[in-house]
Motif scaffolding. Structure first.
Motif, PDB file in Angstrom:
ATOM      1  N   LYS A  16     -15.381 -49.771 -49.920  1.00 26.79           N
ATOM      2  CA  LYS A  16     -15.421 -48.416 -50.467  1.00 26.79           C
ATOM      3  C   LYS A  16     -16.086 -48.313 -51.835  1.00 26.79           C
ATOM      4  CE  LYS A  16     -11.449 -46.530 -48.066  1.00 26.79           C
ATOM      5  NZ  LYS A  16     -10.105 -45.966 -48.188  1.00 26.79           N
ATOM      6  N   GLN A  17     -15.942 -49.346 -52.683  1.00 25.68           N
ATOM      7  CA  GLN A  17     -16.312 -49.155 -54.075  1.00 25.68           C
ATOM      8  C   GLN A  17     -17.299 -50.147 -54.669  1.00 25.68           C
ATOM      9  OE1 GLN A  17     -11.889 -48.257 -55.277  1.00 25.68           O
ATOM     10  NE2 GLN A  17     -13.239 -47.668 -56.943  1.00 25.68           N
ATOM     11  N   VAL A  18     -17.641 -51.198 -53.990  1.00 31.85           N
ATOM     12  CA  VAL A  18     -18.369 -52.293 -54.628  1.00 31.85           C
ATOM     13  C   VAL A  18     -19.846 -52.309 -54.284  1.00 31.85           C
ATOM     14  CG1 VAL A  18     -18.606 -54.829 -54.595  1.00 31.85           C
ATOM     15  CG2 VAL A  18     -16.356 -53.786 -54.888  1.00 31.85           C
ATOM     16  N   CYS A  19     -20.652 -52.546 -55.317  1.00 33.89           N
ATOM     17  CA  CYS A  19     -22.040 -52.935 -55.113  1.00 33.89           C
ATOM     18  C   CYS A  19     -22.078 -54.439 -55.383  1.00 33.89           C
ATOM     19  CB  CYS A  19     -22.978 -52.204 -56.069  1.00 33.89           C
ATOM     20  SG  CYS A  19     -24.708 -52.743 -55.865  1.00 33.89           S
TER      21      CYS A  19
ATOM     22  N   ALA B   3     -19.896 -51.662 -50.085  1.00 32.78           N
ATOM     23  CA  ALA B   3     -20.479 -50.326 -49.987  1.00 32.78           C
ATOM     24  C   ALA B   3     -21.991 -50.381 -50.184  1.00 32.78           C
ATOM     25  CB  ALA B   3     -19.839 -49.406 -51.028  1.00 32.78           C
ATOM     26  N   ARG B   4     -22.445 -51.220 -51.105  1.00 28.36           N
ATOM     27  CA  ARG B   4     -23.868 -51.384 -51.392  1.00 28.36           C
ATOM     28  C   ARG B   4     -24.144 -52.835 -51.756  1.00 28.36           C
ATOM     29  NH1 ARG B   4     -21.635 -47.447 -53.401  1.00 28.36           N
ATOM     30  NH2 ARG B   4     -21.237 -48.251 -55.449  1.00 28.36           N
ATOM     31  N   THR B   5     -25.420 -53.222 -51.683  1.00 24.41           N
ATOM     32  CA  THR B   5     -25.820 -54.556 -52.133  1.00 24.41           C
ATOM     33  C   THR B   5     -27.088 -54.430 -52.970  1.00 24.41           C
ATOM     34  OG1 THR B   5     -27.182 -54.975 -50.171  1.00 24.41           O
ATOM     35  CG2 THR B   5     -24.885 -55.741 -50.096  1.00 24.41           C
ATOM     36  N   ALA B   6     -27.304 -55.412 -53.815  1.00 23.80           N
ATOM     37  CA  ALA B   6     -28.528 -55.492 -54.612  1.00 23.80           C
ATOM     38  C   ALA B   6     -28.831 -56.962 -54.865  1.00 23.80           C
ATOM     39  CB  ALA B   6     -28.358 -54.763 -55.940  1.00 23.80           C
ATOM     40  N   VAL B   7     -30.101 -57.278 -54.890  1.00 22.81           N
ATOM     41  CA  VAL B   7     -30.535 -58.621 -55.255  1.00 22.81           C
ATOM     42  C   VAL B   7     -31.317 -58.501 -56.549  1.00 22.81           C
ATOM     43  CG1 VAL B   7     -31.932 -60.622 -54.614  1.00 22.81           C
ATOM     44  CG2 VAL B   7     -30.615 -59.402 -52.860  1.00 22.81           C
ATOM     45  N   ILE B   8     -30.827 -59.173 -57.576  1.00 23.09           N
ATOM     46  CA  ILE B   8     -31.483 -59.182 -58.881  1.00 23.09           C
ATOM     47  C   ILE B   8     -31.724 -60.638 -59.240  1.00 23.09           C
ATOM     48  CG2 ILE B   8     -31.310 -58.581 -61.325  1.00 23.09           C
ATOM     49  CD1 ILE B   8     -29.333 -56.376 -60.511  1.00 23.09           C
ATOM     50  N   ASN B   9     -32.978 -61.006 -59.356  1.00 25.24           N
ATOM     51  CA  ASN B   9     -33.319 -62.383 -59.711  1.00 25.24           C
ATOM     52  C   ASN B   9     -33.315 -62.512 -61.228  1.00 25.24           C
ATOM     53  OD1 ASN B   9     -35.334 -61.650 -57.135  1.00 25.24           O
ATOM     54  ND2 ASN B   9     -34.006 -63.401 -56.918  1.00 25.24           N
ATOM     55  N   TRP B  10     -32.105 -62.633 -61.795  1.00 26.24           N
ATOM     56  CA  TRP B  10     -32.010 -62.735 -63.246  1.00 26.24           C
ATOM     57  C   TRP B  10     -32.352 -64.151 -63.681  1.00 26.24           C
ATOM     58  CZ3 TRP B  10     -27.661 -61.421 -60.287  1.00 26.24           C
ATOM     59  CH2 TRP B  10     -26.726 -62.430 -60.109  1.00 26.24           C
TER      60      TRP B  10
END
Length: 191
Positions: free
Chosen positions: A146-149, A168-175
């Motif tokens: 419900k709440q997490v990216c 709820a969402r995903t993101a890929v960040i190559n930090w």
């Protein structure tokens, strides 16, 4: 904008978490944001090991549960004002009291929440202590949905994580990660 990063044990021995939280801190501050780091610590760390604006939460290791720590002070609400002052919350790592503490509070408010698993949802990580980790994941499944990216450092990490959770969402960040030191190799390819 106030950002709260929540970590477990932000000492130098927490290499990946320390490097990532430091990179995130620097990037957020360059954007003009205020950043506070809440570190659930089972040991004391010197000031030079700390990121700016780090608040240490005294925590105790629980026998038989590996690195899991518990903080009675946090449980009783001592650090809630830091949570409520934040506009955005980042939770680093999964299997610890810092995650359940933040998740419990996030369930009652509408704040953006980003979870950085640091590889804890990869097949390799879940091959060890699998039953405990899967039981724990089932206890936070609804919150994640419900709440997490979920923020991963690589596509493969995100793909593997999706086998175990459905955020709820995903993101890929190559930090940027800390670079490994150069290793001297002779002409024959020997170290």
């Amino acid at each position: 904008m106030n950002i709260l990063q929540i970590v477990q044990n932000l000492g130098r021995n927490s290499t990946g978490v320390h490097a990532t939280a430091k990179s995130f801190n620097r990037a957020f501050r360059e954007l003009g944001y205020t950043v506070t780091v809440l570190s659930f610590d089972s040991t004391d760390h010197s000031a030079e090991e700390r990121l700016p604006e780090t608040v240490s939460v005294p925590a105790l290791r629980l026998p038989g549960l590996g690195r899991y720590v518990f903080s009675l002070q946090a449980f009783r609400g001592k650090y809630d004002e830091l949570f409520h002052a934040a506009d955005i919350v980042f939770i680093h790592n999964l299997y610890g009291h810092q995650f359940t503490w933040a998740a419990r509070r996030l369930r009652t408010v509408n704040k953006p929440c980003f979870v950085v698993p640091h590889g804890s949802l990869t097949t390799f990580c879940l091959s060890r202590r699998a039953l405990i980790k899967r039981a724990w994941l089932s206890s936070v499944r609804e919150f994640m949905q419900k709440q997490v990216c979920l923020v991963c450092a690589a596509d493969y990490e995100c793909r593997q994580a999706m086998r175990f959770v459905r955020p709820a969402r995903t993101a890929v960040i190559n930090w940027p990660a800390q670079q490994l030191p150069e290793v001297a190799v002779d002409g024959a390819g020997n170290l």
